[in-house]
Design an enzyme around this catalytic site. Structure first.
Site, PDB file in Angstrom:
ATOM      1  N   HIS A   1       0.918  -1.069  -0.130  1.00  0.00           N
ATOM      2  CA  HIS A   1       0.611  -0.302   0.529  1.00  0.00           C
ATOM      3  C   HIS A   1       1.083   1.477   0.011  1.00  0.00           C
ATOM      4  O   HIS A   1       1.612   1.278   0.898  1.00  0.00           O
ATOM      5  CB  HIS A   1      -0.904  -0.192   1.224  1.00  0.00           C
ATOM      6  CG  HIS A   1      -2.022   1.243   1.360  1.00  0.00           C
ATOM      7  ND1 HIS A   1      -2.080   1.832   1.377  1.00  0.00           N
ATOM      8  CD2 HIS A   1      -3.442   1.056   0.599  1.00  0.00           C
ATOM      9  CE1 HIS A   1      -2.983   2.640   1.178  1.00  0.00           C
ATOM     10  NE2 HIS A   1      -3.563   1.908   0.743  1.00  0.00           N
TER      11      HIS A   1
ATOM     12  N   ASP B   1      -8.001  -4.777  -0.593  1.00  0.00           N
ATOM     13  CA  ASP B   1      -8.252  -6.000  -1.396  1.00  0.00           C
ATOM     14  C   ASP B   1      -8.052  -7.624  -1.933  1.00  0.00           C
ATOM     15  O   ASP B   1      -8.881  -8.306  -2.386  1.00  0.00           O
ATOM     16  CB  ASP B   1      -7.245  -5.895  -3.441  1.00  0.00           C
ATOM     17  CG  ASP B   1      -8.479  -3.742  -3.007  1.00  0.00           C
ATOM     18  OD1 ASP B   1      -7.639  -3.572  -3.825  1.00  0.00           O
ATOM     19  OD2 ASP B   1      -9.691  -3.786  -3.549  1.00  0.00           O
TER      20      ASP B   1
HETATM   21  C1  SDX Z   1      -6.154  -0.103  -3.137  1.00  0.00           C
HETATM   22  O1  SDX Z   1      -3.646   4.253  -1.983  1.00  0.00           O
HETATM   23  C2  SDX Z   1      -5.338   3.911  -1.336  1.00  0.00           C
HETATM   24  O2  SDX Z   1      -5.997   4.444  -0.742  1.00  0.00           O
HETATM   25  C3  SDX Z   1      -5.630   2.889  -2.143  1.00  0.00           C
HETATM   26  C4  SDX Z   1      -6.849   1.885  -2.289  1.00  0.00           C
HETATM   27  C5  SDX Z   1      -8.164   2.592  -1.757  1.00  0.00           C
HETATM   28  O3  SDX Z   1      -8.914   2.569  -0.406  1.00  0.00           O
HETATM   29  O4  SDX Z   1      -8.852   3.603  -2.508  1.00  0.00           O
HETATM   30  O5  SDX Z   1      -6.393   1.402  -0.232  1.00  0.00           O
HETATM   31  C6  SDX Z   1      -7.521   0.978  -2.799  1.00  0.00           C
HETATM   32  O6  SDX Z   1      -6.073   0.358  -4.460  1.00  0.00           O
HETATM   33  C7  SDX Z   1      -5.005  -0.373  -2.442  1.00  0.00           C
HETATM   34  C8  SDX Z   1      -4.322  -1.318  -3.217  1.00  0.00           C
HETATM   35  C9  SDX Z   1      -4.176  -2.607  -3.867  1.00  0.00           C
HETATM   36  N1  SDX Z   1      -3.685  -2.257  -5.107  1.00  0.00           N
HETATM   37  C10 SDX Z   1      -2.596  -4.267  -4.791  1.00  0.00           C
HETATM   38  O7  SDX Z   1      -2.821  -4.988  -4.388  1.00  0.00           O
HETATM   39  C11 SDX Z   1      -1.041  -4.605  -6.423  1.00  0.00           C
HETATM   40  C12 SDX Z   1      -0.255  -4.938  -5.665  1.00  0.00           C
HETATM   41  N2  SDX Z   1      -0.181  -3.615  -4.938  1.00  0.00           N
HETATM   42  C13 SDX Z   1       1.647  -2.713  -5.308  1.00  0.00           C
HETATM   43  O8  SDX Z   1       1.135  -2.929  -7.010  1.00  0.00           O
HETATM   44  C14 SDX Z   1       1.779  -1.736  -4.628  1.00  0.00           C
HETATM   45  O9  SDX Z   1       1.914  -2.292  -3.343  1.00  0.00           O
HETATM   46  C15 SDX Z   1       1.009  -1.075  -4.822  1.00  0.00           C
HETATM   47  C16 SDX Z   1       0.600  -0.120  -5.876  1.00  0.00           C
HETATM   48  C17 SDX Z   1      -0.468  -1.134  -3.836  1.00  0.00           C
HETATM   49  C18 SDX Z   1       1.593   0.368  -3.557  1.00  0.00           C
HETATM   50  O10 SDX Z   1       3.146   0.638  -4.089  1.00  0.00           O
HETATM   51  P1  SDX Z   1       4.066   1.478  -4.072  1.00  0.00           P
HETATM   52  O11 SDX Z   1       4.267   1.788  -2.108  1.00  0.00           O
HETATM   53  O12 SDX Z   1       4.808   2.740  -4.542  1.00  0.00           O
HETATM   54  O13 SDX Z   1       5.066   0.092  -3.365  1.00  0.00           O
HETATM   55  P2  SDX Z   1       6.730   0.348  -4.460  1.00  0.00           P
HETATM   56  O14 SDX Z   1       6.038   0.146  -5.540  1.00  0.00           O
HETATM   57  O15 SDX Z   1       7.457   1.137  -4.293  1.00  0.00           O
HETATM   58  O16 SDX Z   1       6.851  -1.496  -3.582  1.00  0.00           O
HETATM   59  C19 SDX Z   1       7.979  -1.519  -2.784  1.00  0.00           C
HETATM   60  C20 SDX Z   1       8.793  -1.938  -3.017  1.00  0.00           C
HETATM   61  C21 SDX Z   1       9.014  -2.358  -4.379  1.00  0.00           C
HETATM   62  O17 SDX Z   1      10.231  -3.119  -4.159  1.00  0.00           O
HETATM   63  P3  SDX Z   1      12.335  -2.880  -4.801  1.00  0.00           P
HETATM   64  O18 SDX Z   1      11.816  -2.060  -6.134  1.00  0.00           O
HETATM   65  O19 SDX Z   1      12.234  -2.170  -2.997  1.00  0.00           O
HETATM   66  O20 SDX Z   1      12.773  -3.775  -4.752  1.00  0.00           O
HETATM   67  O21 SDX Z   1       7.869  -3.609  -2.752  1.00  0.00           O
HETATM   68  C22 SDX Z   1       7.612  -3.814  -3.823  1.00  0.00           C
HETATM   69  C23 SDX Z   1       8.225  -3.194  -4.829  1.00  0.00           C
HETATM   70  O22 SDX Z   1       8.350  -4.431  -6.042  1.00  0.00           O
HETATM   71  N3  SDX Z   1       5.843  -4.470  -3.881  1.00  0.00           N
HETATM   72  C24 SDX Z   1       5.892  -5.347  -3.712  1.00  0.00           C
HETATM   73  C25 SDX Z   1       3.891  -5.085  -3.979  1.00  0.00           C
HETATM   74  N4  SDX Z   1       4.042  -4.172  -3.506  1.00  0.00           N
HETATM   75  C26 SDX Z   1       5.124  -3.771  -3.437  1.00  0.00           C
HETATM   76  N5  SDX Z   1       6.457  -6.665  -4.190  1.00  0.00           N
HETATM   77  C27 SDX Z   1       5.389  -7.566  -4.271  1.00  0.00           C
HETATM   78  N6  SDX Z   1       3.974  -7.477  -4.445  1.00  0.00           N
HETATM   79  C28 SDX Z   1       3.132  -6.673  -4.147  1.00  0.00           C
HETATM   80  N7  SDX Z   1       1.852  -6.712  -4.204  1.00  0.00           N
END
Ligand code: SDX
Length: 391
Positions: free
Chosen positions: A273, A330
């Site tokens: 998140h 989710d």
């Molecule tokens: C919602 O904003 C809100 O409030 C949204 C929401 C709402 O109520 O409106 O809460 C609803 O959208 C919830 C989120 C739903 N999305 C997902 O579940 C999709 C999977 N999650 C990721 O795509 C990700 O966690 C995000 C997009 C939700 C958040 O991305 P961030 O905070 O920008 O995290 P990041 O991409 O900077 O990741 C940091 C690290 C990375 O690894 P490194 O580059 O440091 O090696 O964590 C890893 C990412 O690759 N990572 C994940 C991951 N999420 C982050 N690795 C594996 N699986 C994941 N789900």
């Protein structure tokens, strides 16, 4: 870029000046969520969807009379203009319900020419009622279109959630029996989605609204933003992920390894998140009710056990711990929606129905209470310095 060494990540949405709002408070470190000061678990447990909608939009819990009047006005606006119903048959029946929902919401405004002036409080308040009343009907019609079933007309003798269930699952040929367990479980899930501060879709609604665009255009833009798999579309993506793991026969451990190695960009959908670096308080509530709801609906879904196994492994793995990755709202919702009988492609539509009051509240706050200037996110220029066109 090559000159500045910035990576693609830096070209995302740079943190604009923080948006001021009195509506929702999130503490990402501690996993706290409050709507107008009320903790989310107390509202999910005790309040109705429309009671929370009123709270978000108008700032306090409604009196009994205010809620009764709000509910009555919404019931009286549930009918769609008959011309709008032709809209659905103009689209391919296999169209994704989110694409139908966003387009039909935009089309809805054409029935209110001259009555959508953002500077007219009467128009703003009436369109809050119209959208709360009609979006669930449009959502149900998008669902019915996708499964080739006839539409039902709304039944104003039913409550908000009951009417929505009947429009989705009722058929012309027989009466529809409302399951109170399902209705309460869905109402609780919708409350959990009602607002969430400045997430991508709400920021979209505010940005579009800041240009003077009306509530229909702003909400339609919000639905488009919500449809992405990184945002609201994640609830659909979680079920696809769980289904693929199960069908492939791949072990959960092997899948988690692929996620950690970022093979083909695979992610653990429903995890992580932008703000929560702790367990999403909504996910906690959803997980607690998943067992109970599936039990009461008499559904035994192996995907729920698979989801729990995935969570267990991830929460004890350094890769996820070091990145503060926890289940978000989710991760478990889809298993419950599936048990209720909703097709996977309708899950994000349910997210939109839940989020509508928050979008309307945030749009109104920006538009009426503290009319803001047009949105203009800042930029850090990292491109080429001035250069001359070759003579
Ligand atoms: C919602 O904003 C809100 O409030 C949204 C929401 C709402 O109520 O409106 O809460 C609803 O959208 C919830 C989120 C739903 N999305 C997902 O579940 C999709 C999977 N999650 C990721 O795509 C990700 O966690 C995000 C997009 C939700 C958040 O991305 P961030 O905070 O920008 O995290 P990041 O991409 O900077 O990741 C940091 C690290 C990375 O690894 P490194 O580059 O440091 O090696 O964590 C890893 C990412 O690759 N990572 C994940 C991951 N999420 C982050 N690795 C594996 N699986 C994941 N789900």
């Amino acid at each position: 870029s090559k000159q500045t060494g910035y990576t693609a990540l830096d070209y995302g949405f740079v943190n604009t000046a923080a948006t001021r709002s009195d509506i929702t408070y999130i503490d990402g470190e501690s996993g706290i969520l409050r709507y107008r000061g009320y903790p989310i678990d107390q509202l999910a447990e005790n309040a109705s969807f429309l009671e929370v909608a009123w709270l978000l939009i108008y700032g306090d819990l409604p009196t009994e009379d205010e809620l009764a009047d709000f509910d009555e006005r919404i019931r009286r606006h549930t009918l769609l203009h008959e011309d709008l119903k032709r809209f659905f048959s103009a689209l391919p029946s296999g169209a994704h319900p989110m694409a139908v929902l966003s387009s039909a919401t935009s089309a809805l405004s054409t029935f209110y020419e001259g009555k959508t002036d953002p500077d007219n409080p009467e128009h703003v308040e009436t369109n809050i009622i119209r959208l709360l009343a009609k979006l669930p009907v449009i959502a149900a019609y998008a669902h019915k279109t996708s499964i080739g079933q006839a539409f039902l007309y709304p039944d104003n003798s039913l409550g908000y959630v009951e009417n929505f269930l009947r429009l989705n699952f009722g058929v012309m040929s027989e009466p529809y029996e409302i399951d109170p367990v399902m209705a309460r479980a869905l109402e609780r899930l919708l409350i959990l989605h009602e607002d969430h501060e400045q997430n991508a879709s709400t920021s979209t609604v505010r940005l579009v609204g800041s240009t003077g665009a009306d509530q229909f255009a702003s909400v339609s833009a919000g639905i488009h933003a919500l449809s992405g798999p990184l945002h609201g579309g994640a609830n659909e993506a979680v079920l696809q992920m769980l289904g693929q793991i199960r069908e492939s026969g791949e072990s959960v451990q092997r899948f988690v390894e692929r996620v950690k190695n970022k093979e083909d960009g695979v992610k653990l959908m429903g995890f992580g998140h932008r703000v929560y670096k702790n367990y999403d308080p909504r996910a906690k509530i959803v997980k607690q009710s998943a067992d109970e709801v599936l039990d009461q609906l008499g559904v035994n879904d192996p995907l729920l056990d698979l989801a729990k196994e995935l969570e267990e492994i991830a929460l004890n793995d350094e890769y996820f711990q070091s990145r503060n990755l926890y289940p978000n709202v989710d991760f478990y919702t889809g298993v419950i929606y599936k048990a209720m009988g909703f097709p996977t492609r309708v899950f994000t539509v349910l997210f939109a129905i839940g989020r509508l009051p928050g979008w309307l509240a945030q749009w109104r706050e920006q538009n009426l209470d503290n009319k803001s200037k047009i949105g203009r996110p800042q930029q850090l220029y990292t491109g080429e310095p001035e250069r001359r066109y070759p003579a």
